[in-house]
Scaffold this active site. Structure first.
Site, PDB file in Angstrom:
ATOM      1  N   ASP A  43      11.148  -4.996  -4.686  1.00 38.81           N
ATOM      2  CA  ASP A  43      10.702  -5.216  -3.304  1.00 38.81           C
ATOM      3  C   ASP A  43      10.256  -6.669  -3.191  1.00 38.81           C
ATOM      4  OD1 ASP A  43       8.940  -3.208  -0.894  1.00 38.81           O
ATOM      5  OD2 ASP A  43       9.222  -5.383  -0.832  1.00 38.81           O
ATOM      6  N   SER A  69       3.289  -2.335  -9.062  1.00 38.01           N
ATOM      7  CA  SER A  69       4.294  -1.633  -9.874  1.00 38.01           C
ATOM      8  C   SER A  69       5.685  -2.235  -9.657  1.00 38.01           C
ATOM      9  CB  SER A  69       4.282  -0.142  -9.557  1.00 38.01           C
ATOM     10  OG  SER A  69       4.673   0.108  -8.210  1.00 38.01           O
ATOM     11  N   ALA A  86      -1.168  -0.882  -5.246  1.00 38.47           N
ATOM     12  CA  ALA A  86      -0.577  -0.207  -6.411  1.00 38.47           C
ATOM     13  C   ALA A  86       0.949  -0.243  -6.348  1.00 38.47           C
ATOM     14  CB  ALA A  86      -1.057   1.243  -6.489  1.00 38.47           C
ATOM     15  N   TYR A  87       1.497   0.032  -5.155  1.00 40.74           N
ATOM     16  CA  TYR A  87       2.958  -0.016  -4.977  1.00 40.74           C
ATOM     17  C   TYR A  87       3.484  -1.392  -5.346  1.00 40.74           C
ATOM     18  CZ  TYR A  87       7.350  -0.663  -2.459  1.00 40.74           C
ATOM     19  OH  TYR A  87       8.654  -0.971  -2.129  1.00 40.74           O
ATOM     20  N   CYS A  88       2.837  -2.423  -4.792  1.00 41.57           N
ATOM     21  CA  CYS A  88       3.296  -3.796  -4.993  1.00 41.57           C
ATOM     22  C   CYS A  88       3.182  -4.216  -6.456  1.00 41.57           C
ATOM     23  CB  CYS A  88       2.480  -4.719  -4.099  1.00 41.57           C
ATOM     24  SG  CYS A  88       3.117  -6.387  -4.000  1.00 41.57           S
TER      25      CYS A  88
END
Ligand SMILES: NC(=O)C1=CN([C@@H]2O[C@H](COP(=O)(O)OP(=O)(O)OC[C@H]3O[C@@H](n4cnc5c(N)ncnc54)[C@H](OP(=O)(O)O)[C@@H]3O)[C@@H](O)[C@H]2O)C=CC1
Ligand SMILES: Nc1nc2c(c(=O)[nH]1)N=C([C@H](O)[C@@H](O)CO)CN2
Length: 236
Positions: free
Chosen positions: A135, A151, A147-149
């Site tokens: 991403d 990972s 957390a998404y970023c």
């Protein structure tokens, strides 16, 4: 492409980008294996088109290892692995650690363990690729999805390490999209705000990811690279 060609694995291909890429590969005569977590119409369509469909939940190590065993039972060789499976989680108050664990597991532990355990399937003498779908937001961080970023940033780093370890037999690259396709529940205000974040200001659709995947599969001189697919967000 010959029907005896080694299949390409796309994880998380029951809908949206993964499903589009799986269908485009099948259109080209390329055998496909997908992982899915939810039995959606897309899974039925791929099964009808001859794809091998394997249920998988990458939320923990046991689920990942169980998938790997099913994958090894399904094929002796792989042309490529596309790590597309992803959860776009925000961190609910009081559930931050659970969210972080889930993001780490699906975006880092699953690609890491699958790449390690499936290495031999890719080493068959012909062209072989691993593609991590990351991403563009990993470039600058995300206050709403920490957390998404994080990972996804870790996934970008896996691209570098596996590219160094697996060269020259296996190329390892990434694709880092920004907005490619909205979700059905995205309202007009969110869509307008999001489109304004890029210089090109469009919602391009899943085909642009397939075009990036095709480039990486077909180009023999690219490894350890992550393609930016962001409409010029870095220019704004
Ligand atoms: N859509 C966009 O605009 C953007 C997408 N990306 C990235 O591109 C890729 C494709 O995006 P998109 O198609 O929107 O992705 P989706 O949000 O549709 O997720 C893809 C699939 O991942 C599967 N999945 C989620 N969590 C797990 C899990 N724990 N175990 C196994 N499978 C899981 C889901 O399977 P199921 O439905 O079967 O449960 C889902 O269909 C993703 O990696 C995403 O992060 C990056 C930037 C922008
Ligand atoms: N797994 C997913 N990751 C991402 C999604 C998604 O729908 N599923 N969507 C985005 C957004 O489009 C974002 O790029 C713009 O708001 C990011 N990642």
């Amino acid at each position: 492409m010959s029907p005896s060609a080694a299949p390409i694995l796309i994880t998380g291909a029951s809908q949206r980008v993964g499903l589009h890429c799986a269908e485009r590969l099948l259109d080209d005569g390329q055998p496909v294996i997908i992982s899915y977590r939810t039995e959606r119409d897309g899974v039925h369509r791929l099964r009808e088109r001859g794809a091998c469909v394997i249920a998988a939940d990458f939320s923990d190590e046991a689920g990942i290892l169980a998938f790997i065993e099913r994958l090894k039972a399904a094929t002796p060789h792989l042309r490529a692995i596309v790590h597309n499976a992803s959860d776009w989680l925000t961190e609910a108050p009081g559930h931050e650690a659970e969210a972080f664990q889930r993001m780490f597991s699906v975006h880092m532990l699953a690609p890491y363990l699958i790449n390690l355990h499936a290495e031999a399937l890719l080493r068959h003498g012909g062209p072989a690729d691993i593609v991590h779908i990351s991403d563009d937001v990993a470039r600058k961080g995300s206050e709403k999805r920490i957390a998404y970023c994080a990972s996804k940033a870790g996934l970008d780093n896996l691209t570098l390490s596996f590219a160094a370890r697996y060269a020259p037999a296996i190329k390892v690259n990434g694709i880092a999209p920004a907005l490619v396709m909205f979700n059905d529940n995205d309202d007009a205000a969110y869509r307008e705000k999001t489109l304004a974040k890029s210089a090109l200001g469009i919602e391009p659709g899943a085909e642009v990811v397939y075009q990036g995947l095709r480039y990486l599969l077909d180009n023999p001189y690219v490894t350890g690279t992550t393609l930016t697919l962001n409409g010029g967000r870095h220019l704004k």
